[in-house]
Design a protein around this motif. Structure first.
Motif, PDB file in Angstrom:
ATOM      1  N   ARG A  85       0.836  -1.207   0.000  1.00  0.00           N
ATOM      2  CA  ARG A  85       0.000   0.000   0.000  1.00  0.00           C
ATOM      3  C   ARG A  85       0.865   1.249   0.000  1.00  0.00           C
ATOM      4  N   LEU A  88       2.613   1.702  -3.346  1.00  0.00           N
ATOM      5  CA  LEU A  88       1.726   2.271  -4.368  1.00  0.00           C
ATOM      6  C   LEU A  88       1.620   3.779  -4.190  1.00  0.00           C
ATOM      7  N   GLU A  89       1.512   4.227  -2.955  1.00  0.00           N
ATOM      8  CA  GLU A  89       1.466   5.674  -2.716  1.00  0.00           C
ATOM      9  C   GLU A  89       2.759   6.342  -3.189  1.00  0.00           C
ATOM     10  N   HIS A  99      -4.341   7.997  -9.044  1.00  0.00           N
ATOM     11  CA  HIS A  99      -4.615   6.566  -9.179  1.00  0.00           C
ATOM     12  C   HIS A  99      -3.879   6.035 -10.402  1.00  0.00           C
ATOM     13  N   ALA A 125      -6.289  -1.377  -1.749  1.00  0.00           N
ATOM     14  CA  ALA A 125      -6.002  -0.187  -2.552  1.00  0.00           C
ATOM     15  C   ALA A 125      -6.998  -0.044  -3.696  1.00  0.00           C
ATOM     16  N   GLU A 128     -10.152   1.360  -2.404  1.00  0.00           N
ATOM     17  CA  GLU A 128     -10.013   2.787  -2.095  1.00  0.00           C
ATOM     18  C   GLU A 128      -9.834   3.642  -3.347  1.00  0.00           C
ATOM     19  N   LEU A 130      -7.226   3.690  -5.414  1.00  0.00           N
ATOM     20  CA  LEU A 130      -5.853   4.046  -5.756  1.00  0.00           C
ATOM     21  C   LEU A 130      -5.376   3.287  -6.994  1.00  0.00           C
TER      22      LEU A 130
END
Length: 270
Positions: A85, A88-89, A99, A125, A128, A130
């Motif tokens: 997670r 990915l951010e 995204h 993710a 959410e 993303l």
């Protein structure tokens, strides 16, 4: 230029031809991706491990192409399997996006089982927003079966080495049974495919290039293909594959070129 698309198992559409940016780094990244976008590519495939997400994001911004017209893929680095997670951010920050359209586990990494934790984090993710879709890369049948057997989200895509001399037909057939699209990286065989005599003869018959023949072969067998080049003329050549069709004999001849030997890395040892 109209690029054909396929529908993934989550209902989203993915352009069948994408532009890969492996080994395109430094000052080459922005101008090369800009050239691809100007040529008509709308699917860009990068990865945290490539070290060029920031340049890809800059090119996207400079191109002026609306975000909703683009399909952006990136991948989870093997060193970040325990923090998918957060990784990915990090990728989103580097890309300058809120995204990605597709997020992939880059390699299964057999020596540990963190791919399962990574997959759970990627499912979250996706929930959410993303990552619109999630999938895997370089997963053999064994590892793909493991993810399916979890009983949760079925990967939308399995991106694997696939070209005329290394055709993973059994794996593609299994994936198709599960509703998983097969995406070919190194679709031209790392440059070897276009030099094959059979393929050059087919190209002459259709008055196209050998690379165009190979990419057409991928499209007609329902694969996504992500060729890579830093040469502007070849970038254009690789996207110009919709004006002709291969015959059944052409496809059979290319299918017969399979040696069963990969050119890249063995997923069991990465």
């Amino acid at each position: 230029m109209s690029i054909p698309a396929l529908t993934m198992n989550d209902g989203r559409s993915i352009p069948q031809l994408g532009f890969g940016v492996w080994q395109i780094t430094g000052g080459k990244t922005v101008p090369t991706v800009l050239t691809a976008l100007e040529a008509g590519y709308r699917h860009i495939d990068t990865a945290a491990a490539y070290g060029n997400e920031r340049g890809v994001g800059q090119a996207i911004r400079e191109s002026g192409v609306p975000r909703d017209e683009l399909f952006v893929t990136t991948k989870l680095d093997t060193t970040d399997m325990g923090r998918a997670r957060a990784a990915l951010e990090d990728s989103l920050n580097a890309l300058g996006l809120d995204h990605v359209d597709l997020y992939l586990i880059h390699w299964p990494v057999p020596r540990h089982r963190r791919r399962f934790d990574a997959w759970a984090a990627m499912e979250q993710a996706q929930d959410e927003g993303l990552a619109r879709s999630i999938g895997v890369s370089n997963f053999t049948l064994r590892y793909l079966q493991e993810i399916v057997d979890l009983g949760g989200t079925v990967p939308a895509v399995n991106q694997i080495e696939y070209h005329p001399s290394y055709q993973q037909r059994t794996l593609q057939a299994f994936a198709a049974e599960q509703g998983i699209l097969t995406e070919a990286h190194s679709p031209l065989g790392m440059g070897a495919g276009p030099r094959d005599r059979t393929i050059t003869q087919i190209a002459q018959q259709h008055d196209v290039t050998p690379a165009q023949v190979i990419l057409r072969w991928h499209l007609e067998q329902s694969r996504v293909a992500i060729p890579k080049s830093v040469t502007p003329s070849r970038i254009v050549e690789n996207i110009t594959v919709t004006g002709f069709e291969l015959t059944a004999d052409d496809i059979a001849a290319i299918d017969a070129l399979d040696t069963g030997k990969y050119l890249g890395w063995d997923p069991e040892h990465v």
